[in-house]
Design a protein around this motif. Structure first.
Motif, PDB file in Angstrom:
ATOM      1  N   LYS A 119      -3.689  -4.578   4.009  1.00  0.00           N
ATOM      2  CA  LYS A 119      -3.669  -6.009   3.738  1.00  0.00           C
ATOM      3  C   LYS A 119      -5.099  -6.513   3.578  1.00  0.00           C
ATOM      4  O   LYS A 119      -6.040  -5.908   4.091  1.00  0.00           O
ATOM      5  CB  LYS A 119      -2.965  -6.765   4.850  1.00  0.00           C
ATOM      6  CG  LYS A 119      -3.648  -6.680   6.197  1.00  0.00           C
ATOM      7  CD  LYS A 119      -2.829  -7.406   7.258  1.00  0.00           C
ATOM      8  CE  LYS A 119      -3.527  -7.301   8.618  1.00  0.00           C
ATOM      9  NZ  LYS A 119      -2.800  -8.027   9.641  1.00  0.00           N
ATOM     10  N   VAL A 143      -8.481  -5.342  -2.729  1.00  0.00           N
ATOM     11  CA  VAL A 143      -7.589  -4.235  -2.354  1.00  0.00           C
ATOM     12  C   VAL A 143      -8.242  -2.902  -2.707  1.00  0.00           C
ATOM     13  O   VAL A 143      -8.269  -1.981  -1.883  1.00  0.00           O
ATOM     14  CB  VAL A 143      -6.216  -4.369  -3.045  1.00  0.00           C
ATOM     15  CG1 VAL A 143      -5.411  -3.086  -2.917  1.00  0.00           C
ATOM     16  CG2 VAL A 143      -5.437  -5.551  -2.466  1.00  0.00           C
ATOM     17  N   LEU A 184       1.744  -5.280  -4.901  1.00  0.00           N
ATOM     18  CA  LEU A 184       1.010  -6.324  -4.204  1.00  0.00           C
ATOM     19  C   LEU A 184       1.985  -7.423  -3.808  1.00  0.00           C
ATOM     20  O   LEU A 184       2.749  -7.919  -4.638  1.00  0.00           O
ATOM     21  CB  LEU A 184      -0.068  -6.869  -5.137  1.00  0.00           C
ATOM     22  CG  LEU A 184      -1.122  -7.801  -4.606  1.00  0.00           C
ATOM     23  CD1 LEU A 184      -1.880  -7.192  -3.444  1.00  0.00           C
ATOM     24  CD2 LEU A 184      -2.085  -8.177  -5.723  1.00  0.00           C
ATOM     25  N   TYR A 185       1.973  -7.783  -2.546  1.00  0.00           N
ATOM     26  CA  TYR A 185       2.873  -8.799  -2.002  1.00  0.00           C
ATOM     27  C   TYR A 185       2.025  -9.976  -1.512  1.00  0.00           C
ATOM     28  O   TYR A 185       1.256  -9.828  -0.567  1.00  0.00           O
ATOM     29  CB  TYR A 185       3.691  -8.236  -0.837  1.00  0.00           C
ATOM     30  CG  TYR A 185       4.483  -7.013  -1.226  1.00  0.00           C
ATOM     31  CD1 TYR A 185       5.779  -7.134  -1.698  1.00  0.00           C
ATOM     32  CD2 TYR A 185       3.921  -5.743  -1.147  1.00  0.00           C
ATOM     33  CE1 TYR A 185       6.505  -6.003  -2.071  1.00  0.00           C
ATOM     34  CE2 TYR A 185       4.638  -4.612  -1.514  1.00  0.00           C
ATOM     35  CZ  TYR A 185       5.933  -4.751  -1.977  1.00  0.00           C
ATOM     36  OH  TYR A 185       6.646  -3.633  -2.341  1.00  0.00           O
ATOM     37  N   LYS A 243       1.590 -13.414   0.311  1.00  0.00           N
ATOM     38  CA  LYS A 243       2.252 -14.219   1.336  1.00  0.00           C
ATOM     39  C   LYS A 243       1.315 -15.363   1.739  1.00  0.00           C
ATOM     40  O   LYS A 243       0.572 -15.264   2.721  1.00  0.00           O
ATOM     41  CB  LYS A 243       2.622 -13.345   2.529  1.00  0.00           C
ATOM     42  CG  LYS A 243       3.637 -13.998   3.428  1.00  0.00           C
ATOM     43  CD  LYS A 243       4.251 -12.992   4.383  1.00  0.00           C
ATOM     44  CE  LYS A 243       5.272 -13.684   5.261  1.00  0.00           C
ATOM     45  NZ  LYS A 243       5.800 -12.787   6.273  1.00  0.00           N
ATOM     46  N   THR A 259      -0.523   1.755   2.997  1.00  0.00           N
ATOM     47  CA  THR A 259      -0.332   0.319   3.118  1.00  0.00           C
ATOM     48  C   THR A 259      -1.564  -0.341   3.728  1.00  0.00           C
ATOM     49  O   THR A 259      -2.342   0.277   4.440  1.00  0.00           O
ATOM     50  CB  THR A 259       0.889  -0.015   4.007  1.00  0.00           C
ATOM     51  OG1 THR A 259       0.669   0.527   5.312  1.00  0.00           O
ATOM     52  CG2 THR A 259       2.159   0.564   3.423  1.00  0.00           C
ATOM     53  N   THR A 300      -2.467 -13.990   3.412  1.00  0.00           N
ATOM     54  CA  THR A 300      -2.644 -12.543   3.327  1.00  0.00           C
ATOM     55  C   THR A 300      -1.958 -11.977   2.088  1.00  0.00           C
ATOM     56  O   THR A 300      -0.908 -12.447   1.674  1.00  0.00           O
ATOM     57  CB  THR A 300      -2.055 -11.877   4.587  1.00  0.00           C
ATOM     58  OG1 THR A 300      -2.677 -12.443   5.735  1.00  0.00           O
ATOM     59  CG2 THR A 300      -2.281 -10.374   4.589  1.00  0.00           C
ATOM     60  N   ALA A 301      -2.567 -10.941   1.510  1.00  0.00           N
ATOM     61  CA  ALA A 301      -1.958 -10.139   0.460  1.00  0.00           C
ATOM     62  C   ALA A 301      -1.728  -8.745   1.049  1.00  0.00           C
ATOM     63  O   ALA A 301      -2.669  -8.089   1.488  1.00  0.00           O
ATOM     64  CB  ALA A 301      -2.856 -10.057  -0.762  1.00  0.00           C
ATOM     65  N   TYR A 302      -0.486  -8.338   1.112  1.00  0.00           N
ATOM     66  CA  TYR A 302      -0.120  -7.009   1.603  1.00  0.00           C
ATOM     67  C   TYR A 302       0.043  -6.104   0.397  1.00  0.00           C
ATOM     68  O   TYR A 302       0.423  -6.550  -0.683  1.00  0.00           O
ATOM     69  CB  TYR A 302       1.193  -7.085   2.392  1.00  0.00           C
ATOM     70  CG  TYR A 302       1.106  -7.976   3.600  1.00  0.00           C
ATOM     71  CD1 TYR A 302       0.686  -7.478   4.828  1.00  0.00           C
ATOM     72  CD2 TYR A 302       1.427  -9.332   3.523  1.00  0.00           C
ATOM     73  CE1 TYR A 302       0.596  -8.297   5.944  1.00  0.00           C
ATOM     74  CE2 TYR A 302       1.339 -10.160   4.634  1.00  0.00           C
ATOM     75  CZ  TYR A 302       0.922  -9.638   5.835  1.00  0.00           C
ATOM     76  OH  TYR A 302       0.823 -10.444   6.931  1.00  0.00           O
ATOM     77  N   TYR A 303      -0.233  -4.806   0.572  1.00  0.00           N
ATOM     78  CA  TYR A 303      -0.121  -3.904  -0.571  1.00  0.00           C
ATOM     79  C   TYR A 303       0.323  -2.510  -0.160  1.00  0.00           C
ATOM     80  O   TYR A 303       0.193  -2.105   0.996  1.00  0.00           O
ATOM     81  CB  TYR A 303      -1.451  -3.832  -1.329  1.00  0.00           C
ATOM     82  CG  TYR A 303      -2.608  -3.322  -0.512  1.00  0.00           C
ATOM     83  CD1 TYR A 303      -2.875  -1.958  -0.426  1.00  0.00           C
ATOM     84  CD2 TYR A 303      -3.453  -4.195   0.158  1.00  0.00           C
ATOM     85  CE1 TYR A 303      -3.946  -1.484   0.313  1.00  0.00           C
ATOM     86  CE2 TYR A 303      -4.527  -3.726   0.901  1.00  0.00           C
ATOM     87  CZ  TYR A 303      -4.762  -2.374   0.975  1.00  0.00           C
ATOM     88  OH  TYR A 303      -5.818  -1.897   1.710  1.00  0.00           O
ATOM     89  N   ASP A 341       0.789 -16.749   5.315  1.00  0.00           N
ATOM     90  CA  ASP A 341      -0.001 -15.904   6.230  1.00  0.00           C
ATOM     91  C   ASP A 341      -1.450 -15.769   5.763  1.00  0.00           C
ATOM     92  O   ASP A 341      -2.230 -15.049   6.391  1.00  0.00           O
ATOM     93  CB  ASP A 341       0.596 -14.490   6.312  1.00  0.00           C
ATOM     94  CG  ASP A 341       1.924 -14.438   7.029  1.00  0.00           C
ATOM     95  OD1 ASP A 341       2.311 -15.442   7.659  1.00  0.00           O
ATOM     96  OD2 ASP A 341       2.582 -13.390   6.959  1.00  0.00           O
TER      97      ASP A 341
END
Length: 73
Positions: free
Chosen positions: A69, A30, A49-50, A52, A67, A57-60, A55
């Protein structure tokens, strides 16, 4: 980070469908993504940090407004 570690040594792993990733490695990806997108690392002050796994994937969200990913594994 909001939580204090009080000197405790820890490692956080994400496992899904036979794959494994260390949360520290995800965090470093990230930061690299943030800098590669033209931001100064000195402005990196807060992150949400999300994770998932379904998917892969790590979304942030950095500093409440940027934002992105990264791949989880």
């Amino acid at each position: 980070m909001k939580a204090k570690d009080n000197g405790v040594k820890y490692e956080i792993l994400v496992q899904y469908d036979g794959l494994e990733s260390n949360i520290t490695d995800i965090y470093e990806r990230v930061k690299k993504n943030y800098v590669d997108d033209g931001h100064d690392i000195e402005t990196f002050k807060e992150i949400k940090l999300y994770i998932k796994p379904q998917d892969f994937t790590a979304y942030y969200v950095v500093n409440g407004d940027y934002t992105g990913k990264v791949g989880l594994f």
